[in-house]
Write an enzyme that holds these catalytic residues in place. Sequence first.
Site, short mmCIF file in Angstrom:
data_model
loop_
_atom_site.label_atom_id
_atom_site.label_comp_id
_atom_site.label_asym_id
_atom_site.label_seq_id
_atom_site.Cartn_x
_atom_site.Cartn_y
_atom_site.Cartn_z
N THR A 1 0.95 -0.98 -0.21
CA THR A 1 0.17 -0.19 -0.10
C THR A 1 1.21 0.79 -0.06
O THR A 1 1.80 1.27 1.16
CB THR A 1 -0.29 0.00 0.80
N GLU B 1 -5.50 -4.09 0.41
CA GLU B 1 -5.59 -5.02 1.13
C GLU B 1 -7.25 -5.81 0.91
O GLU B 1 -7.03 -6.54 1.37
CB GLU B 1 -6.39 -4.51 2.36
N LYS C 1 -13.42 15.24 14.67
CA LYS C 1 -14.26 14.79 15.86
C LYS C 1 -14.69 16.00 17.03
O LYS C 1 -13.84 16.23 17.49
CB LYS C 1 -14.18 13.62 16.79
N TRP D 1 -19.10 13.18 14.78
CA TRP D 1 -17.72 13.45 13.37
C TRP D 1 -18.46 14.06 12.50
O TRP D 1 -19.72 13.99 11.89
CB TRP D 1 -18.25 11.98 12.64
P1 ADP Z 1 -3.11 4.13 -2.68
O1 ADP Z 1 -3.42 4.48 -1.82
O2 ADP Z 1 -1.92 3.36 -3.16
O3 ADP Z 1 -3.81 4.29 -3.80
P2 ADP Z 1 -5.27 1.88 -2.27
O4 ADP Z 1 -5.71 1.79 -3.78
O5 ADP Z 1 -4.65 0.55 -1.73
O6 ADP Z 1 -4.42 2.33 -2.15
O7 ADP Z 1 -6.36 2.89 -1.82
C1 ADP Z 1 -7.35 2.59 -0.98
C2 ADP Z 1 -7.98 4.11 -0.66
O8 ADP Z 1 -8.87 4.91 -2.32
C3 ADP Z 1 -9.52 3.37 -0.51
O9 ADP Z 1 -9.19 2.53 0.72
C4 ADP Z 1 -10.34 4.65 0.15
O10 ADP Z 1 -9.92 5.34 0.71
C5 ADP Z 1 -10.01 4.88 -1.52
N1 ADP Z 1 -10.65 5.00 -2.90
C6 ADP Z 1 -10.90 4.33 -3.59
N2 ADP Z 1 -11.86 3.60 -4.40
C7 ADP Z 1 -12.52 5.43 -3.94
C8 ADP Z 1 -13.82 5.83 -4.45
N3 ADP Z 1 -14.86 5.00 -5.67
N4 ADP Z 1 -13.96 6.62 -3.81
C9 ADP Z 1 -13.51 7.01 -2.66
N5 ADP Z 1 -12.26 6.73 -2.32
C10 ADP Z 1 -12.10 5.67 -2.90
#
Ligand code: ADP
Length: 546
Positions: free
Chosen positions: A185, A330, A439, A444
């Site tokens: 990640t 993940e 918060k 929230w």
């Molecule tokens: P990186 O940080 O490398 O891009 P990830 O692809 O695993 O890693 O990122 C996942 C995160 O991206 C999610 O936990 C979420 O916060 C955000 N995310 C993914 N898809 C969406 C979406 N359609 N809308 C809003 N946030 C998103």
Amino acid sequence: MLGLMQGWPLLCQRVVDHAATFHGGRKVITRSVEGPIVETNYADIRARALKVAQRLDKDGIRLGDRVATLAWNTWRHLECWYGIMGIGAIYHTVNPRLFPEQIVWIVNHAEDRMMFVDLTFVPLLEKIADKLPTIERYVILTDAAHMPQTSLKNAVPYEDWIGEVDGDFAWKEFDENTAAGMCYTSGTTGHPKGVLYSHRSNVLHSMIAAMPDAMAASSRDVILPVVPMFHANCWGLALTAPMVGATVVMPGAKMDGASIYELLTQYKVSFTAAVPTVWLMLLQDLEKTGGKLPDLERVVIGGSACPRAMTKTFQDVYGVQVIHAWGMTEMSPLGSLCTMKPEYADITGDAKLDIEMKQGHPPFGVEMKITDDSDKALPWDGKVFGRLKVRGPAVAKSYYKGEGGEAFDKDGWFDTGDVATMDQYGYMQITDRSKDVIKSGGEWISSIDLENLAVGHPKVAEAAVIGVAHPKWDERPLLVIVLKKGETATKDEILGFMQGKCAKWWMPDDVAFVDEIPHTATGKIQKLTLRKQFEGYRLPTGEAAE
Ligand code: ADP
């Protein structure tokens, strides 16, 4: 009593076997890194993946060894994945967009033994190679004619390297729970964390991704995975496409609007997937050129929230269905996709767009719930938001080397770090990241909602909202703004614009104007840095806590 069905381990190499046997002639088309378009097919991909496997075996790569790839989406990269997996080694996709120090950290953490590298990244690697002691050999993904002079250890052109074996080789056999792939990640908070996919999770995830209410992939599709193989397991497409026998078009190193448009039209692509930034470039290009998308049926957009205007333009102007999707590394990575259930089948116009702004409903294989801080499940009314937690056969149960364990609870739920609502039909909508939610007095406030409101102001280029310590309310929102070039604005002007568009107690306590908002390597706002920047900030409504 056990069932009397065959034990047929869910191994990834069986996916390419199936593709080669039943869809062998189906094309895999690549814009090569060297330049020209290269066409091959699944039968060839399998034959050459077997050579990769045989050659790796000859080089002493064994079950469980990590083999890195630093490469674009190409047919060679696909061969490497299957060749690596086919002997029980682990493909480790390294994201070239990370900072060089992060790449060094990740490769050392994974203890990669070899690396497949595209020509583009040779200069980058030469600068850091002396800090990568575990790598025994670099295989450059090209032929002898294009091989550069390089100082990389034992560097060899890929075509020569696989040319040294005859391909008379059988995949190794092992348990379906064996690790197949690895992806870190991006580490917006702390060090990157390694996610280790298994053969079983990859195969199941690909089947899930292909389902009609997910990507609805079939052999009649021509799929263009713009999402890189180095980002979040390529959203499963490197396995889903061969599993269903779809034609594949690989963009190589060129992902600008004009290059993507050329591939979409030339090869009659029916289905494609990428993050919003890529589609922004394409839509801008189309607006300039007046291009059309007659063959494209659907586009999956995820990775960050898909803007409303983007969905509207794709659907109303170009007749392309947008599937808004959410997921994370993940989760292999698919978590939910926004396709219409019968309950929403008849809605149109703005009401339909409202639903399409949601990140959608989970397919079979993803369990989902929202909870408060004490893990109490919250109602699905589309309004109350809480921590989004997930479970499933393609969801991580821990990180590589056991780091970051606090995200996983004893019942197997993974806390995604996202904050979301769920509606009565099971559609999820992201409202924030849990670290970014403000918060205030035990309640929230969604930073994303406030940011979206603020960027609606015609003078605002970018907005970020962070929580600042407050003696009475714990935290209160501070709105940080970058104005458009040449514009000036006052705090009252911005707040006046937001007034009445959100709950009164959500209104930011102050506005700070800055020249720039910090971003991560993957383009997300770096709230951690921003919070540090405003540490001890004195809000007009209260004394700042130290
Ligand atoms: P990186 O940080 O490398 O891009 P990830 O692809 O695993 O890693 O990122 C996942 C995160 O991206 C999610 O936990 C979420 O916060 C955000 N995310 C993914 N898809 C969406 C979406 N359609 N809308 C809003 N946030 C998103």
